[in-house]
Design an enzyme around this catalytic site. Structure first.
Site, PDB file in Angstrom:
ATOM      1  N   SER A   1       0.842  -1.202   0.000  1.00  0.00           N
ATOM      2  CA  SER A   1       0.000   0.000   0.000  1.00  0.00           C
ATOM      3  C   SER A   1       0.871   1.244   0.000  1.00  0.00           C
ATOM      4  O   SER A   1       1.885   1.291   0.695  1.00  0.00           O
ATOM      5  CB  SER A   1      -0.868  -0.002   1.256  1.00  0.00           C
ATOM      6  OG  SER A   1      -1.388   1.281   1.494  1.00  0.00           O
TER       7      SER A   1
ATOM      8  N   TYR B   1      -2.114   5.340  -4.241  1.00  0.00           N
ATOM      9  CA  TYR B   1      -3.181   6.320  -4.076  1.00  0.00           C
ATOM     10  C   TYR B   1      -2.724   7.529  -4.863  1.00  0.00           C
ATOM     11  O   TYR B   1      -1.622   8.045  -4.630  1.00  0.00           O
ATOM     12  CB  TYR B   1      -3.422   6.645  -2.594  1.00  0.00           C
ATOM     13  CG  TYR B   1      -4.365   5.665  -1.962  1.00  0.00           C
ATOM     14  CD1 TYR B   1      -5.569   5.378  -2.579  1.00  0.00           C
ATOM     15  CD2 TYR B   1      -4.057   5.022  -0.781  1.00  0.00           C
ATOM     16  CE1 TYR B   1      -6.448   4.464  -2.023  1.00  0.00           C
ATOM     17  CE2 TYR B   1      -4.937   4.115  -0.223  1.00  0.00           C
ATOM     18  CZ  TYR B   1      -6.123   3.840  -0.867  1.00  0.00           C
ATOM     19  OH  TYR B   1      -6.994   2.936  -0.324  1.00  0.00           O
TER      20      TYR B   1
ATOM     21  N   THR C   1      -5.501   2.572  -7.225  1.00  0.00           N
ATOM     22  CA  THR C   1      -6.804   2.388  -6.565  1.00  0.00           C
ATOM     23  C   THR C   1      -7.731   3.541  -6.920  1.00  0.00           C
ATOM     24  O   THR C   1      -7.440   4.703  -6.642  1.00  0.00           O
ATOM     25  CB  THR C   1      -6.606   2.279  -5.039  1.00  0.00           C
ATOM     26  OG1 THR C   1      -5.765   1.146  -4.807  1.00  0.00           O
ATOM     27  CG2 THR C   1      -7.924   2.095  -4.311  1.00  0.00           C
TER      28      THR C   1
ATOM     29  N   LYS D   1      -7.576  -0.738  -9.705  1.00  0.00           N
ATOM     30  CA  LYS D   1      -8.208  -1.487  -8.613  1.00  0.00           C
ATOM     31  C   LYS D   1      -9.495  -0.778  -8.192  1.00  0.00           C
ATOM     32  O   LYS D   1      -9.488   0.422  -7.914  1.00  0.00           O
ATOM     33  CB  LYS D   1      -7.232  -1.563  -7.430  1.00  0.00           C
ATOM     34  CG  LYS D   1      -7.770  -2.286  -6.205  1.00  0.00           C
ATOM     35  CD  LYS D   1      -6.654  -2.528  -5.200  1.00  0.00           C
ATOM     36  CE  LYS D   1      -7.150  -3.243  -3.959  1.00  0.00           C
ATOM     37  NZ  LYS D   1      -7.844  -2.333  -3.030  1.00  0.00           N
TER      38      LYS D   1
ATOM     39  N   HIS E   1     -13.322  -2.832  -2.456  1.00  0.00           N
ATOM     40  CA  HIS E   1     -12.461  -2.442  -1.341  1.00  0.00           C
ATOM     41  C   HIS E   1     -12.876  -3.197  -0.067  1.00  0.00           C
ATOM     42  O   HIS E   1     -12.833  -2.664   1.034  1.00  0.00           O
ATOM     43  CB  HIS E   1     -12.569  -0.922  -1.131  1.00  0.00           C
ATOM     44  CG  HIS E   1     -11.317  -0.260  -0.616  1.00  0.00           C
ATOM     45  ND1 HIS E   1     -10.440   0.426  -1.423  1.00  0.00           N
ATOM     46  CD2 HIS E   1     -10.819  -0.138   0.644  1.00  0.00           C
ATOM     47  CE1 HIS E   1      -9.468   0.935  -0.689  1.00  0.00           C
ATOM     48  NE2 HIS E   1      -9.662   0.601   0.567  1.00  0.00           N
TER      49      HIS E   1
ATOM     50  N   ASP F   1     -11.041  -9.189  -5.676  1.00  0.00           N
ATOM     51  CA  ASP F   1     -11.008  -9.288  -4.213  1.00  0.00           C
ATOM     52  C   ASP F   1     -12.318  -8.822  -3.615  1.00  0.00           C
ATOM     53  O   ASP F   1     -13.198  -8.343  -4.330  1.00  0.00           O
ATOM     54  CB  ASP F   1      -9.796  -8.550  -3.601  1.00  0.00           C
ATOM     55  CG  ASP F   1      -9.950  -7.035  -3.488  1.00  0.00           C
ATOM     56  OD1 ASP F   1     -11.070  -6.508  -3.417  1.00  0.00           O
ATOM     57  OD2 ASP F   1      -8.893  -6.371  -3.464  1.00  0.00           O
TER      58      ASP F   1
ATOM     59  N   ARG G   1      -8.135  -8.706   4.688  1.00  0.00           N
ATOM     60  CA  ARG G   1      -8.246  -8.807   6.157  1.00  0.00           C
ATOM     61  C   ARG G   1      -7.649 -10.086   6.747  1.00  0.00           C
ATOM     62  O   ARG G   1      -6.974 -10.006   7.783  1.00  0.00           O
ATOM     63  CB  ARG G   1      -9.704  -8.658   6.581  1.00  0.00           C
ATOM     64  CG  ARG G   1     -10.265  -7.246   6.324  1.00  0.00           C
ATOM     65  CD  ARG G   1     -11.715  -7.211   6.744  1.00  0.00           C
ATOM     66  NE  ARG G   1     -12.406  -5.978   6.483  1.00  0.00           N
ATOM     67  CZ  ARG G   1     -13.043  -5.669   5.342  1.00  0.00           C
ATOM     68  NH1 ARG G   1     -13.016  -6.519   4.327  1.00  0.00           N
ATOM     69  NH2 ARG G   1     -13.687  -4.526   5.219  1.00  0.00           N
TER      70      ARG G   1
HETATM   71  C1  LIG Z   1      -7.305  -2.202   7.012  1.00  0.00           C
HETATM   72  C2  LIG Z   1      -7.386  -2.119   5.521  1.00  0.00           C
HETATM   73  C3  LIG Z   1      -6.608  -1.185   4.858  1.00  0.00           C
HETATM   74  C4  LIG Z   1      -6.646  -1.126   3.472  1.00  0.00           C
HETATM   75  N1  LIG Z   1      -5.805  -0.268   2.829  1.00  0.00           N
HETATM   76  C5  LIG Z   1      -5.793  -0.236   1.502  1.00  0.00           C
HETATM   77  C6  LIG Z   1      -4.885   0.587   0.814  1.00  0.00           C
HETATM   78  O1  LIG Z   1      -4.050   1.248   1.424  1.00  0.00           O
HETATM   79  N2  LIG Z   1      -4.942   0.597  -0.531  1.00  0.00           N
HETATM   80  C7  LIG Z   1      -5.865  -0.137  -1.249  1.00  0.00           C
HETATM   81  O2  LIG Z   1      -5.899  -0.079  -2.466  1.00  0.00           O
HETATM   82  N3  LIG Z   1      -6.729  -0.940  -0.615  1.00  0.00           N
HETATM   83  C8  LIG Z   1      -6.699  -1.019   0.730  1.00  0.00           C
HETATM   84  N4  LIG Z   1      -7.552  -1.868   1.362  1.00  0.00           N
HETATM   85  C9  LIG Z   1      -8.463  -2.716   0.570  1.00  0.00           C
HETATM   86  C10 LIG Z   1      -7.771  -4.053   0.215  1.00  0.00           C
HETATM   87  O3  LIG Z   1      -6.742  -3.849  -0.701  1.00  0.00           O
HETATM   88  C11 LIG Z   1      -8.766  -5.027  -0.418  1.00  0.00           C
HETATM   89  O4  LIG Z   1      -9.409  -4.439  -1.513  1.00  0.00           O
HETATM   90  C12 LIG Z   1      -9.806  -5.559   0.576  1.00  0.00           C
HETATM   91  O5  LIG Z   1      -9.255  -5.717   1.860  1.00  0.00           O
HETATM   92  C13 LIG Z   1     -10.341  -6.874   0.069  1.00  0.00           C
HETATM   93  O6  LIG Z   1     -11.323  -7.365   0.887  1.00  0.00           O
HETATM   94  P1  LIG Z   1     -11.078  -8.442   2.059  1.00  0.00           P
HETATM   95  O7  LIG Z   1     -10.466  -7.698   3.188  1.00  0.00           O
HETATM   96  O8  LIG Z   1     -12.449  -8.888   2.340  1.00  0.00           O
HETATM   97  O9  LIG Z   1     -10.179  -9.509   1.511  1.00  0.00           O
HETATM   98  C14 LIG Z   1      -7.521  -1.966   2.739  1.00  0.00           C
HETATM   99  C15 LIG Z   1      -8.303  -2.895   3.419  1.00  0.00           C
HETATM  100  C16 LIG Z   1      -8.230  -2.998   4.788  1.00  0.00           C
HETATM  101  C17 LIG Z   1      -9.038  -4.049   5.483  1.00  0.00           C
HETATM  102  C1  LIG Z   2      -7.311   8.990   5.138  1.00  0.00           C
HETATM  103  C2  LIG Z   2      -6.430   7.936   4.548  1.00  0.00           C
HETATM  104  C3  LIG Z   2      -7.195   6.777   4.074  1.00  0.00           C
HETATM  105  C4  LIG Z   2      -6.293   5.653   3.659  1.00  0.00           C
HETATM  106  C5  LIG Z   2      -7.166   4.547   3.305  1.00  0.00           C
HETATM  107  C6  LIG Z   2      -6.592   3.222   3.619  1.00  0.00           C
HETATM  108  C7  LIG Z   2      -7.596   2.295   3.080  1.00  0.00           C
HETATM  109  O1  LIG Z   2      -7.602   2.047   1.906  1.00  0.00           O
HETATM  110  C8  LIG Z   2      -8.639   1.736   3.903  1.00  0.00           C
HETATM  111  O2  LIG Z   2      -8.691   2.005   5.115  1.00  0.00           O
HETATM  112  O3  LIG Z   2      -9.499   1.031   3.360  1.00  0.00           O
END
Ligand SMILES: Cc1cc2nc3c(=O)[nH]c(=O)nc-3n(C[C@H](O)[C@H](O)[C@H](O)COP(=O)(O)O)c2cc1C
Ligand SMILES: CCCCCCC(=O)C(=O)O
Length: 389
Positions: free
Chosen positions: A128, A152, A178, A260, A284, A315, A339
């Protein structure tokens, strides 16, 4: 002969003969509760939480559960191979670790431990841009293992350019942009605890170490960390971006670019027209648009629109090997998981992430074999039935 991921099953049973049982459950849906007991409601609430009242996250699960596998019998499956080619790279299995920001809320070794786990299992790690560890440190921990970088797309063009240059220099081979987070969604679980990790002493060292990002600060990060966080929150993404803006990324990144957060077939067609290489069908993990279509329901139409012009990944809601099977049968080339590995990290560091990867792939291997497939490439929509009730 290719590795049989299912061998993990008898490794566990054999270890059991000396009294050892796995430190973490092999049903990965049990990890969240364990993690919450161990790590507390703030960090685990942030990871587990979703947008609005959680209906998108529930729909993701329902769409996978509603699809049932129709096993076939008497097909020679004694030799199996889970390998696939993704974005021109041979992978040992159709799985990658999704980008998850600020993993230091789960474990002090954060992205470094997760990346090492991915490297040890041969699975690509998608870092990320909001990581708690600078990308160069993560890259160093991975040696020459496959790594992809999630962007991002910042308001500040110089920050974006700097991230692309750093990612290239650090050996990240593909760029995941993303699109579904131009703003942070309404997330009641975090709001009710007034918990946003970035404002809880965690920061995102990937930005804070970036020279272009630091140039935009009135004071150095250590003198005013909250101002640095608010600068990050204000510029990490840009709701003004439109499709023609992708030209900038295409001009500044030589490798594959994957968008994404695509759910509509027309957006997949636009991705093709913009010269993109792939899309991740994703909402997401239900964290952005409350009330969104389930990712698995969106997948077949995107696959159809993409044809052979885009690599389609998936995903959102994947928790088991049979979930991966279903996504592949619906047309995804490979699947990302978020997760479950974040909980594995929180509970047992690098070993916890490796446990999650091995459970997912052992179960996928067995589900394929028990359903008459020697690998993912023969799967198709006919291998699924849809429950109508
Ligand atoms: C705590 C957390 C932080 C995340 N941060 C990002 C991120 O920084 N960039 C991004 O593209 N997706 C982020 N995601 C989304 C994941 O890349 C992904 O799309 C998502 O977790 C998939 O679903 P799942 O958790 O059910 O497997 C985040 C998800 C979680 C749970
Ligand atoms: C304000 C910053 C947000 C970052 C997002 C991280 C993410 O993708 C998520 O929490 O979901």
């Amino acid at each position: 002969m290719a590795k049989h991921w299912a061998d993990f099953q008898y490794e566990i049973y054999l270890n059991g003969m000396t009294g050892a049982v796995p430190r973490l459950p092999t049903d990965l849906t049990r990890l969240e509760e364990m993690a919450e007991q161990r790590l507390g409601p703030g960090p685990v609430g942030y990871v587990a939480g979703s947008a609005g009242n959680g209906s998108t996250a529930r729909a993701n699960r329902a769409a996978l559960d509603r699809r049932r596998i129709v096993p076939r019998m008497l097909r020679d499956v004694h030799e199996r191979d889970l390998s696939v080619e993704v974005l021109g790279r041979p992978l040992p299995a159709p799985l990658a670790l999704a980008p998850v920001g600020v993993l230091s809320i789960m474990h002090p070794e954060a992205e470094t431990a997760a990346a090492r786990a991915a490297a040890a299992q041969g699975v690509p790690f998608i870092l990320s841009s909001a990581s708690s560890t600078p990308m160069e440190q993560v890259a160093e921990a991975m040696g020459d293992a496959e790594r992809w970088f999630q962007l991002y797309w910042a308001k500040d063009r110089e920050v974006t350019r700097s991230f692309l240059d750093r990612a290239k220099a650090a050996g990240f081979s593909a760029l995941f942009v993303t699109l579904d987070t131009p703003l942070l969604a309404w997330r009641p679980r975090d709001l009710d605890q007034a918990y946003l990790p970035f404002l809880h002493g965690v920061g995102t060292a990937n930005y804070f170490s970036d020279p272009a990002f630091r140039a935009g600060l009135a004071k150095p990060v250590h003198e005013d960390p909250n101002a640095a966080v608010m600068h990050f929150v204000g510029m990490f993404a840009d709701p003004a971006k439109t499709w023609p803006d992708l030209e900038f990324l295409r001009e500044n990144w030589d490798g594959p670019i994957v968008l994404k957060g695509v759910l509509h077939p027309d957006d997949a067609r636009r991705a093709v027209n913009a010269g993109m290489d792939g899309v991740v069908v994703s909402n997401h993990g239900g964290r952005q648009v409350a009330g969104s279509v389930a990712a698995a329901d969106a997948l077949p139409r995107v696959v159809e629109a993409a044809g052979d012009r885009l690599t389609v990944l998936f995903d959102s809601g994947v928790r088991s090997g049979d979930d991966i099977y279903k996504a592949l049968a619906l047309g995804a080339r490979a699947v990302l998981v978020g997760r479950p590995y974040a909980y594995g990290l929180g509970l047992d560091g690098q070993a916890g992430v490796e446990h999650v990867i091995r459970c997912l792939l052992a179960e996928l291997d067995l589900t394929l074999a028990l359903s008459g497939h020697s690998g993912p490439t023969t799967l198709g929509p006919d291998d699924l039935a849809e429950e109508t009730v």
